[in-house]
Design an enzyme around this catalytic site. Structure first.
Site, short mmCIF file in Angstrom:
data_model
loop_
_atom_site.label_atom_id
_atom_site.label_comp_id
_atom_site.label_asym_id
_atom_site.label_seq_id
_atom_site.Cartn_x
_atom_site.Cartn_y
_atom_site.Cartn_z
N HIS A 1 0.85 -1.16 -0.03
CA HIS A 1 0.13 0.02 -0.02
C HIS A 1 0.65 1.20 -0.04
CE1 HIS A 1 -3.03 -2.72 2.25
NE2 HIS A 1 -3.67 -2.48 1.16
N LYS B 1 -16.09 -7.85 5.82
CA LYS B 1 -15.31 -8.67 7.01
C LYS B 1 -15.11 -7.73 8.36
CE LYS B 1 -12.56 -8.29 3.26
NZ LYS B 1 -11.28 -7.61 2.86
N ARG C 1 -1.99 -6.18 -8.24
CA ARG C 1 -0.88 -7.03 -7.98
C ARG C 1 -0.97 -8.61 -8.87
NH1 ARG C 1 -3.34 -7.66 -2.09
NH2 ARG C 1 -5.17 -7.04 -3.27
N SER D 1 -3.00 -7.42 3.17
CA SER D 1 -3.19 -7.41 4.35
C SER D 1 -3.55 -8.95 5.05
CB SER D 1 -4.32 -6.51 4.75
OG SER D 1 -4.06 -5.27 4.16
P1 ADP Z 1 -9.71 -3.77 -0.44
O1 ADP Z 1 -10.40 -4.09 0.60
O2 ADP Z 1 -10.37 -2.71 -1.40
O3 ADP Z 1 -9.14 -4.67 -1.45
P2 ADP Z 1 -7.15 -3.26 0.52
O4 ADP Z 1 -6.89 -2.55 1.55
O5 ADP Z 1 -6.75 -4.71 0.23
O6 ADP Z 1 -8.43 -2.99 0.15
O7 ADP Z 1 -6.43 -2.54 -0.88
C1 ADP Z 1 -6.52 -1.38 -1.39
C2 ADP Z 1 -5.88 -1.18 -2.77
O8 ADP Z 1 -4.62 -1.52 -2.73
C3 ADP Z 1 -6.44 -2.19 -3.68
O9 ADP Z 1 -6.40 -1.49 -5.17
C4 ADP Z 1 -5.36 -3.20 -4.00
O10 ADP Z 1 -5.23 -3.96 -5.16
C5 ADP Z 1 -4.03 -2.51 -3.62
N1 ADP Z 1 -2.94 -3.30 -3.13
C6 ADP Z 1 -3.02 -4.14 -1.90
N2 ADP Z 1 -2.03 -4.41 -1.74
C7 ADP Z 1 -0.94 -4.29 -2.52
C8 ADP Z 1 0.15 -4.49 -2.94
N3 ADP Z 1 0.82 -5.52 -2.01
N4 ADP Z 1 0.76 -3.85 -4.03
C9 ADP Z 1 0.09 -3.29 -4.70
N5 ADP Z 1 -1.34 -2.83 -4.59
C10 ADP Z 1 -1.78 -3.40 -3.55
#
Ligand code: ADP
Length: 166
Positions: A17, A41, A90, A128
């Site tokens: 992130h 969740k 990703r 996460s």
């Molecule tokens: P959501 O629950 O909306 O998927 P996340 O907190 O998991 O939210 O992720 C928010 C954004 O960050 C999404 O666009 C996700 O694809 C991106 N993201 C999450 N992890 C990574 C990573 N390791 N590298 C690049 N982008 C990421």
């Protein structure tokens, strides 16, 4: 003013992130990280905790601010007067869902564009959820999350385990 929002759950914020935040911040005048309140969740951290962890790890990037929001990303973007929604891509599995969301958002708000940033390869398989799984079994998460996030993750895990919530 070129303004973008970066919405997500950030439960917790990972180095993946943070990489997207740093790169997106260089492309715009202001980046507003939107922390989603009504996640389907049960989150590990409350929205206030997630906002405060994100604010801490982005404090050295002057054009980034962090806010909580609920509802649709397009509505959040409109409230912030932002014309762009930033999302990170990703592995291939993200692609279909993200494309679907982007197309749906475009129908709802045609003047708002989704900007996809491809992940840094180092973080391509980082999520996460993975962080929580590794931490649950006491593994080393220092390669996955900012340093200030490590303590809170383990503390919350320990609390949850004590309460038998896992
Ligand atoms: P959501 O629950 O909306 O998927 P996340 O907190 O998991 O939210 O992720 C928010 C954004 O960050 C999404 O666009 C996700 O694809 C991106 N993201 C999450 N992890 C990574 C990573 N390791 N590298 C690049 N982008 C990421």
């Amino acid at each position: 003013m070129r303004r973008a929002v970066y919405p997500g759950s950030f439960d917790p914020v990972t180095l993946g992130h943070l990489d997207i935040i740093g790169r997106a911040a260089r492309l715009v005048d202001e980046l507003i990280v939107g922390v989603l309140v009504n996640s389907a969740k049960t989150p590990l951290f409350s929205v206030e905790e997630r906002v405060s962890m994100l604010a801490e790890v982005t404090k050295d990037i002057p054009n980034v601010r962090v806010e909580a929001f609920s509802g649709l990303s397009v509505d959040f973007a409109k409230e912030c007067s932002a014309r762009m929604i930033v999302r990170g891509l990703r592995a291939i599995t993200d692609f279909e869902y993200e494309l679907q969301m982007a197309q749906t958002n475009r129908i709802m708000a045609e003047d708002i564009d989704t900007l996809f940033l491809t992940t840094n390869l180092k973080y391509a398989y980082l999520s996460s959820t993975t962080v929580k799984e590794v931490a649950f079994y006491g593994g080393d998460i220092s390669h996955f999350v900012p340093e200030t996030v490590i303590g809170p993750v383990f503390r919350r895990m320990a609390e949850r385990k004590q309460k038998g919530k896992f």
